[in-house]
Design an enzyme around this catalytic site. Structure first.
Site, mmCIF file in Angstrom:
data_model
loop_
_atom_site.group_PDB
_atom_site.id
_atom_site.type_symbol
_atom_site.label_atom_id
_atom_site.label_comp_id
_atom_site.label_asym_id
_atom_site.label_seq_id
_atom_site.Cartn_x
_atom_site.Cartn_y
_atom_site.Cartn_z
ATOM 1 C CD GLU A 70 -4.460 13.424 -18.910
ATOM 2 O OE1 GLU A 70 -4.389 14.650 -18.637
ATOM 3 O OE2 GLU A 70 -5.466 12.735 -18.680
ATOM 4 C CD GLU A 147 -7.535 15.677 -11.691
ATOM 5 O OE1 GLU A 147 -8.320 15.131 -12.487
ATOM 6 O OE2 GLU A 147 -6.323 15.807 -11.927
#
Length: 454
Positions: A70, A147
Site C-alpha cells: 500500500e 510505524e
C-alpha cells in the site's frame, strides 16, 4: 420521539432502494467490477479502488507485505514519478489516501466531479505499471518499521490486542498483525513486494466504486476507457483456512509501561456469511450496542458509574469479515479493584442479560443509535463509497446493505438473550491482561515520525 422518526425514515429507505436501481453496477470484460452510487447533492465525487486482498492472504514469513505494498503504491510508475501521485490529486483540488485491512486494500480520492477521468487515469496506471524500485523499497520499509515501533511496540495496549489475537487464533491467518511482525519486516525484500503486486493487483481482483455527482453511464464509459485495456490474470487459489475448535480457556499476560492494567476478554463468535443466514451475528451486534452503544449503555453505567469498579470499559465486535470473528469486552480496573474482580464484573453483565434478558425500551434505544450511525455514514458521498466497497470486498454485495440493516432492525429481545446464553462460555474464551511496569522501567518516549500515507 425523533429517534423513532429515524427508524421510520430508515424503513422507508429500505423499501425505496430497489426501485431506484441506484447503485448501478457493471463488470468490464477484464473482470473489474464497477459500482456507481449517484448522489447529486454536491459537485463532488469519491473514487475508490478496492483490491480483494489483505493481510489474511499473506503467508508466514511475509507478514506485513500487504500494508507495505500500500505504501509502495505511492512510489511511482514509468509515467508518474515517486510521490507525484498525491501531488497531482492535490493540484486537482482533491485529497487521497489508502488503507489496508485483514480482508482488503483500498485506495481513494475525493475530488471535484470534473476531475474523475484524471483520477481513473492515475489509478489505472498504478494498477498495472508500478515501479517497485529497490531504492524506494529500502526507504519505505524503514517508514513501516518505525510505524510498527510507534503504534504497537511503544503502545502496550496495542501489544496486548496483538498478542491476545495471536493466542485466540492459532491457525487462521487473522492471527498475524496487519502491520507485520518486526522480524518479517526486517527480512522483507523488494522482490517480496513485487511478487505480491504481480499476484493480486489485477482488474479481476478489484472493485471500482464511484459515488457522488455523476451519471452512471458516463462513469461506465470512463471506466472502460481507463481500466478496460488492463489485462486480467488468473488468481492464486485461496484455500479455506478454518480455525480449529478451541476447547478451553486461554490466558496471557503482557507487561509494559502503562498507567493502568488493561483486561481483555475475547470470545470466538459467528460472522455474517450470508445476509439471509443465521440470526446470531445480528443478535450479537445488538448485544454489543446494548452493552456499549451509547452513553447510557449498560457497561459504563453499571461498572464505571454505579459500582466504580472500572475507569473505562468497551466492547468490540465486527461480524463482517472474510475470517473468524471475536467478541471482545475490555476495561481498566479502578484503583483498589483487581483485574480478577473486573473480569467477574464484565462477565456478570453478560450473564445478567442471559438470565433476565433486555427490555424493549433498551433494545429500541440501541437500535436507534445503530440506525443513526448508519444514516450519518450514508449522508456523505465518501461514507457511501466506503460502505459499498467494504461490503463487496468481504464477499457480500452493495445490494445487501439495506438487507443487513433490516436484519438488525428485526432482532428481538429473545434473540439477544439467546445470544448472551450461547456464546460466552469458558471454552471459547481468551483472556489477556496488560500488567503495568513500574515507572522506572519505562523506555524513553518516542517522538512521532514523519507523516506518510495512512
Amino acid at each position: 420521539m425523533r429517534k423513532h422518526g429515524v427508524a421510520l425514515l430508515l424503513s422507508g429507505l429500505v423499501l425505496a432502494l430497489p426501485v431506484l436501481a441506484n447503485p448501478y453496477e457493471t463488470t468490464l470484460k477484464n473482470g473489474l467490477k464497477v459500482v456507481v452510487k449517484e448522489d447529486h447533492r454536491a459537485p463532488v465525487v469519491a473514487h475508490m479502488v478496492w483490491y480483494r486482498v489483505g493481510s489474511m492472504d499473506e503467508v508466514d514469513g511475509t507478514s506485513g507485505v500487504a500494508h507495505l505494498l500500500e505504501h509502495m503504491m505511492f512510489k511511482g510508475t514509468p509515467r508518474v514519478g515517486p510521490g507525484e501521485f498525491s501531488k497531482r490529486v492535490a493540484a486537482a483540488g482533491g485529497q487521497d489516501n489508502a488503507f489496508t485491512s485483514r480482508d482488503y486494500t483500498a485506495y481513494f480520492q475525493q475530488i471535484p466531479k470534473e476531475k474523475l477521468g484524471d483520477m481513473m487515469a492515475l489509478e489505472a496506471d498504478r494498477m498495472r505499471h508500478l515501479n517497485v524500485a529497490p531504492k524506494e523499497f529500502a526507504q519505505e520499509i524503514k517508514v513501516v518499521m518505525e510505524e510498527r515501533r510507534l503504534r504497537t511496540e511503544d503502545n502496550p495496549q496495542a501489544l496486548l490486542f496483538e498478542q491476545a489475537n495471536a493466542v485466540a487464533l492459532q491457525a487462521h491467518p487473522y492471527r498475524r498483525p496487519i502491520i507485520g511482525w518486526m522480524n518479517d519486516l526486517e527480512n522483507m525484500t523488494a522482490a517480496d513486494a513485487r511478487a505480491w503486486y504481480d499476484q493480486w493487483y489485477v482488474p479481476n481482483n478489484a472493485t471500482l466504486v464511484v459515488s457522488g455527482d455523476v451519471d452512471h453511464q458516463q462513469v461506465f464509459k470512463l471506466a472502460r476507457q481507463h481500466y478496460g485495456p488492463l489485462k486480467p490474470r488468473a488468481l492464486p487459489v485461496r484455500k479455506p483456512r478454518a480455525e480449529p475448535e478451541q476447547t478451553g480457556i486461554r490466558r496471557l499476560i503482557t507487561k509494559g509501561p502503562a498507567e493502568l492494567p488493561l483486561l481483555l476478554l475475547g470470545w470466538k463468535a459467528p460472522r455474517v456469511e450470508r445476509v439471509d443466514g443465521p440470526v446470531e451475528p445480528f443478535a450479537l451486534e445488538m448485544l454489543a450496542a446494548i452493552l456499549d452503544g451509547h452513553d447510557a449503555a449498560r457497561l459504563s453505567r453499571s461498572l464505571v458509574r454505579e459500582q466504580r469498579i472500572a475507569t473505562s470499559v468497551g466492547v468490540d465486535y465486527d461480524a463482517l469479515g472474510r475470517g473468524p470473528a471475536l467478541f471482545y469486552l475490555y476495561g481498566s480496573p479502578a484503583g483498589g479493584h483487581s483485574p480478577e474482580a473486573l473480569e467477574k464484573a464484565l462477565r456478570a453483565e453478560v450473564d445478567r442479560i442471559a438470565r433476565e434478558g433486555v427490555d424493549e425500551a433498551e433494545l429500541k434505544r440501541a437500535k436507534a443509535q445503530l440506525i443513526a450511525g448508519q444514516i450519518y455514514k450514508l449522508d456523505s458521498v465518501f461514507g457511501q463509497a466506503m460502505e459499498i466497497g467494504s461490503m463487496e470486498a468481504v464477499g457480500l454485495g452493495h445490494q445487501d446493505i439495506a438487507a443487513l440493516q433490516a436484519r438488525l432492525e428485526a432482532v428481538t429481545a429473545e434473540q439477544v438473550q439467546a445470544a448472551a446464553r450461547r456464546w460466552f462460555g469458558d471454552d471459547s474464551l481468551t483472556v489477556g491482561l496488560l500488567e503495568p511496569l513500574p515507572a522506572a522501567a519505562k523506555p524513553p518516549v518516542a517522538t512521532p515520525g514523519a507523516g506518510h500515507h495512512h
